[in-house]
Enzyme design. Sequence first.
Site, PDB file in Angstrom:
ATOM      1  N   LYS A 149     -17.032 -36.521  57.097  1.00 56.33           N
ATOM      2  CA  LYS A 149     -15.668 -36.087  56.767  1.00 56.33           C
ATOM      3  C   LYS A 149     -15.717 -35.371  55.416  1.00 56.33           C
ATOM      4  O   LYS A 149     -16.524 -35.736  54.539  1.00 56.33           O
ATOM      5  CB  LYS A 149     -14.788 -37.342  56.710  1.00 56.33           C
ATOM      6  CG  LYS A 149     -13.320 -37.111  56.446  1.00 56.33           C
ATOM      7  CD  LYS A 149     -12.567 -38.439  56.543  1.00 56.33           C
ATOM      8  CE  LYS A 149     -11.097 -38.293  56.227  1.00 56.33           C
ATOM      9  NZ  LYS A 149     -10.355 -39.552  56.422  1.00 56.33           N
ATOM     10  N   SER A 224      -6.612 -39.323  59.417  1.00 55.54           N
ATOM     11  CA  SER A 224      -7.069 -38.098  58.815  1.00 55.54           C
ATOM     12  C   SER A 224      -8.494 -37.696  59.199  1.00 55.54           C
ATOM     13  O   SER A 224      -8.885 -36.553  58.934  1.00 55.54           O
ATOM     14  CB  SER A 224      -6.954 -38.192  57.294  1.00 55.54           C
ATOM     15  OG  SER A 224      -7.767 -39.223  56.780  1.00 55.54           O
ATOM     16  N   SER A 225      -9.272 -38.595  59.837  1.00 57.34           N
ATOM     17  CA  SER A 225     -10.636 -38.181  60.208  1.00 57.34           C
ATOM     18  C   SER A 225     -10.605 -37.436  61.551  1.00 57.34           C
ATOM     19  O   SER A 225     -11.442 -37.674  62.438  1.00 57.34           O
ATOM     20  CB  SER A 225     -11.564 -39.408  60.292  1.00 57.34           C
ATOM     21  OG  SER A 225     -11.404 -40.252  59.186  1.00 57.34           O
ATOM     22  N   ILE A 245      -7.292 -45.371  54.920  1.00 60.62           N
ATOM     23  CA  ILE A 245      -6.398 -46.108  54.019  1.00 60.62           C
ATOM     24  C   ILE A 245      -5.093 -46.433  54.750  1.00 60.62           C
ATOM     25  O   ILE A 245      -4.184 -47.036  54.190  1.00 60.62           O
ATOM     26  CB  ILE A 245      -6.156 -45.321  52.705  1.00 60.62           C
ATOM     27  CG1 ILE A 245      -5.689 -46.242  51.582  1.00 60.62           C
ATOM     28  CG2 ILE A 245      -5.162 -44.174  52.904  1.00 60.62           C
ATOM     29  CD1 ILE A 245      -5.640 -45.606  50.205  1.00 60.62           C
ATOM     30  N   GLY A 246      -5.016 -45.991  56.010  1.00 63.20           N
ATOM     31  CA  GLY A 246      -3.804 -46.260  56.782  1.00 63.20           C
ATOM     32  C   GLY A 246      -4.092 -46.153  58.273  1.00 63.20           C
ATOM     33  O   GLY A 246      -3.185 -46.226  59.088  1.00 63.20           O
ATOM     34  N   GLY A 247      -5.375 -45.935  58.582  1.00 62.98           N
ATOM     35  CA  GLY A 247      -5.734 -45.826  59.996  1.00 62.98           C
ATOM     36  C   GLY A 247      -6.609 -44.623  60.286  1.00 62.98           C
ATOM     37  O   GLY A 247      -6.884 -44.320  61.449  1.00 62.98           O
ATOM     38  N   SER A 248      -7.058 -43.944  59.263  1.00 62.73           N
ATOM     39  CA  SER A 248      -7.742 -42.664  59.481  1.00 62.73           C
ATOM     40  C   SER A 248      -9.045 -42.734  60.255  1.00 62.73           C
ATOM     41  O   SER A 248      -9.523 -41.706  60.735  1.00 62.73           O
ATOM     42  CB  SER A 248      -7.972 -41.965  58.150  1.00 62.73           C
ATOM     43  OG  SER A 248      -6.761 -41.375  57.767  1.00 62.73           O
TER      44      SER A 248
END
Length: 580
Positions: A149, A224-225, A245-248
């Site tokens: 990433k 985000s990934s 940090i939130g599900g990425s």
Amino acid sequence: MTTLTIWDWEVEKYPLQVGVGVIIGGWTFVKLVNYFLQRSKLKSARVRKRAECKQAKQVLEDQIKQRNISKEVVEEITNLSLSELQSKLKDGTLDVLDVLHAYQAKALECDEKTNCIIEPFKEAEEWAASVKENVSKDSPLFGVPVSLKENYGVEGYDSVYGMSVLIGKPSHEDSVIGQVLRSQGAIPYVRTNVPQTMISWDCSNPVFGATKNPHDTTRTPGGSSGGECALLAGQGSILGFGSDIGGSLRIPSNMCGTYGFKPTVGRLSAKGTHGCTKGQQIVRAAYGPLARDVDGLVTAMKALLVPLMFKLDPTVNPLPFRTEVFEDNRKLKIGWYDNDGWFTPPPCMQRGVAIAKAKLEAMGHTLVPWKPPNATLGAELYVRAMFSDKCETINEMLRYDTLDVCFMIQYTMANIYWPLRRFLVFILHYLMPSLSTGLKAIAGCDSAYDFWNLAVAAEDYRKMVIEDWQSHDLDAVISPGFGCPAIPLKTPALATSAVSYTTIFNVLNFPAGSLPVTKVNAADTANMKDYPTIDLAHKTVKKGMVGAEGLPVNVQCITLPWHEEQCLRVMKDLETALKA
Ligand SMILES: CCCCCCCCCCCCCCCCCCCCCC(=O)NCCO
């Protein structure tokens, strides 16, 4: 004395007013000129950066053409599972360079379809040659190409995450994860796309554009990934690395039907990685692997949890991979839930949990209903922590930038002037309660005192959930992989509430993994007629479910902090049962 006349004003008559006017006018003029200059500087930087990355892809494309590697060979190599690839590299049936070339070719093909790659690493061939020369064939990742990433620091490459201001500021060293991967024989070959700020579950930014879902290019790959998972799902990578940090790691896995694993923060090193929430220490980013099966995740964890990582980053927990826990076959007590009480997932996500539950029960595990208490508080704590600086860090970075649609709603909500915010919070409380909660929480903290209290509230929440978990004597929990499957591009920000299924385990700092269990079918979409449309998020998901047949549906497996091996074991059991 002659009278100076500006338009109809006589300076002599109104010297103070004119003076103040000139100062304000001049100041505004200077500010405006500066604003447009800075914006045009950033625009040029974006154009330059895009051109450089395009050029790097072109160079690789030309090299691939010259190599004359057949499509069949590319398919043959990239269709191998990680364990098959490892054994062929080890016994010499496949050469390290051939494998790299096949993955480079396949990655460019995926990029063509989904725009998942930012750029290839120019040094990949050199690194492969060095692996052949210096790394033992017995090393766990000998010759395995890995994708990274964009926020993983790599010497000489800038980590931009869609913020133009970061262009041209390269990292001075590799991330610790990157260093350990290379020492274990892995070869980084491409870096992948992310959404602007990485605080979004879509995957677009003004520098590199939008990444699309390989299963349906009109839809988001998640974020985000997102670049990583789009690449993995298209067979353009066998092993990738991202952050969460939130599900990425888990959200794009759910959208693309790949496997992702978020360890407890501090199990894998964060040293040398980048992000715009580094100063926020209540909910911290975890770094972890993305793969095409559970074995891929396990191989990556084993390869990273080694003395070199503990030496390069003494802040991580020096706990090697506990194979005996992963291989233990004791029957487990597993909690399950398909609705957290905050956001109602569509029927396909609930069916995913039902399938996983039935499979695990058939293996002899005991499944009991359980869900984290007070998901609303969990969501509120998450948003307050993430925006505890009142969005100032991001505002500063985006000051002259172009705002991407994936971050526009968060940005606007975080920057609403406080009297209007209070008014909207009050009104929305009666119309759309979850939006009202979010709008209040995104205002962040007013003082350090406020921030300390938030940290205490998060700690109390963790304690309360752990006590509840332990009072049920649970070994693990399964839940929907996310609040919904992939929805159309540009719409995720409208369905932000769906992130409660992943963010809660960031607030709690529990390890959590995501794996595919089924695909959306016609009955799932037909069952959408009773789906609630109580707010914008639910409405967006309902609309997004039209034509969703065939999209992947994942479940999430969760354990208590530092029980990564047990979490992976549940994932492995489930994968085995699904494949049987
Ligand atoms: C948690 C529930 C959110 C409720 C939202 C209700 C209304 C929306 C207003 C507030 C917006 C808050 C935005 C939070 C968005 C979080 C998205 C997280 C995606 C994954 C991020 C991530 O893991 N990044 C990795 C960085 O290394």
